[in-house]
Design an enzyme around this catalytic site. Sequence first.
Site, PDB file in Angstrom:
ATOM      1  N   CYS A 277       0.702  -1.297  -0.141  1.00  0.00           N
ATOM      2  CA  CYS A 277      -0.009   0.058   0.005  1.00  0.00           C
ATOM      3  C   CYS A 277       0.877   1.397  -0.168  1.00  0.00           C
ATOM      4  O   CYS A 277       2.132   1.077  -0.009  1.00  0.00           O
ATOM      5  CB  CYS A 277      -0.893  -0.033   1.245  1.00  0.00           C
ATOM      6  SG  CYS A 277      -0.046   0.149   2.852  1.00  0.00           S
TER       7      CYS A 277
ATOM      8  N   CYS B 228       2.907   1.852   3.097  1.00  0.00           N
ATOM      9  CA  CYS B 228       4.125   0.874   3.105  1.00  0.00           C
ATOM     10  C   CYS B 228       5.263   1.526   2.398  1.00  0.00           C
ATOM     11  O   CYS B 228       6.464   1.417   2.861  1.00  0.00           O
ATOM     12  CB  CYS B 228       3.511  -0.537   2.588  1.00  0.00           C
ATOM     13  SG  CYS B 228       2.084  -1.221   3.725  1.00  0.00           S
TER      14      CYS B 228
END
Length: 78
Positions: free
Chosen positions: A11, A14
């Site tokens: 994501c 991240c």
Amino acid sequence: MKQVKILGTGCAKCSQLADAVKAVIASQCIDAEVEKVEDIQKIMAYNVLSTPALVVDGEVRSKGRVPGLDELKDLLTR
């Protein structure tokens, strides 16, 4: 050498955490190897339910958020 793992499924947060960790490592001249872990089974092995998470030398030090640069420096050097 420190072993640093970024746990997350890919994501945006991240990626933010990975970039921030790499920036702190470079600016502080920390001898560390950074690995991104995206396999959900491996993430679950760390008992992490919310990502992104930061693991340093096998210890989960942050999960579910992207710490600020000063906090990351502390998390990576203690």
